[in-house]
Design a protein around this motif. Structure first.
Motif, mmCIF file in Angstrom:
data_model
loop_
_atom_site.group_PDB
_atom_site.id
_atom_site.type_symbol
_atom_site.label_atom_id
_atom_site.label_comp_id
_atom_site.label_asym_id
_atom_site.label_seq_id
_atom_site.Cartn_x
_atom_site.Cartn_y
_atom_site.Cartn_z
ATOM 1 N N LEU A 128 2.767 1.378 -28.390
ATOM 2 C CA LEU A 128 2.768 -0.078 -28.512
ATOM 3 C C LEU A 128 3.536 -0.778 -27.397
ATOM 4 N N ARG A 129 3.958 -0.049 -26.375
ATOM 5 C CA ARG A 129 4.824 -0.642 -25.345
ATOM 6 C C ARG A 129 4.203 -1.857 -24.660
ATOM 7 N N GLU A 130 2.892 -1.895 -24.508
ATOM 8 C CA GLU A 130 2.242 -3.035 -23.849
ATOM 9 C C GLU A 130 2.087 -4.234 -24.784
ATOM 10 N N LEU A 131 2.281 -4.032 -26.078
ATOM 11 C CA LEU A 131 2.087 -5.090 -27.063
ATOM 12 C C LEU A 131 3.389 -5.732 -27.532
ATOM 13 N N LEU A 132 4.509 -5.093 -27.228
ATOM 14 C CA LEU A 132 5.806 -5.559 -27.719
ATOM 15 C C LEU A 132 6.698 -6.009 -26.573
#
Length: 127
Positions: free
Chosen positions: A112-116
């Motif tokens: 989820l690094r690109e979403l958070l």
């Protein structure tokens, strides 16, 4: 039957209160804050490829890609409420959460690094 949505002004207030009070916040506030941020994640990354679980408060499916229909999804992210709130609001980074084993992530798309962090304070819906 459609799921009841949390109104942004109510959800944001719960997130702010939970961030101010930390673990001392009452269970209802924590649950509302977690569910609102999960709702926001599903809005920002619609899909059914990754299941994000924050027991006991909620779970959502998100991220475009192959849809999962039966049994345990192949891409699962699970964490406690405090970790989810920190990740979603920018108080904790994805790599650090993984390194400290605060997040369980399995599957090729369970990242989820690109979403958070989420854009939870922005007016994305007309109130």
């Amino acid at each position: 039957m459609a799921k009841t949505r949390i109104v942004p002004i109510v959800g944001r207030a719960a997130v702010r209160k939970r961030l101010e009070e930390g673990a001392e916040a009452d269970r209802e506030t924590s649950a509302l804050a977690v569910r609102y941020l999960l709702q926001q994640l599903a809005d920002e990354a619609p899909g059914h490829t990754v299941e994000v679980r924050v027991p006991p408060f909620g779970a959502v499916q998100c991220v475009e890609g192959p849809q999962h229909t039966r049994g345990t999804p192949p891409n699962v992210v699970e964490m406690d409420a405090g970790t989810w709130l920190e990740l979603a609001t920018g108080g904790l980074g994805w790599p650090e959460a993984l390194q400290k084993s605060r997040v369980s992530a399995s599957g090729q798309r369970a990242d989820l690094r690109e979403l958070l962090p989420l854009r939870w304070e922005q007016d994305q819906l007309v109130e």
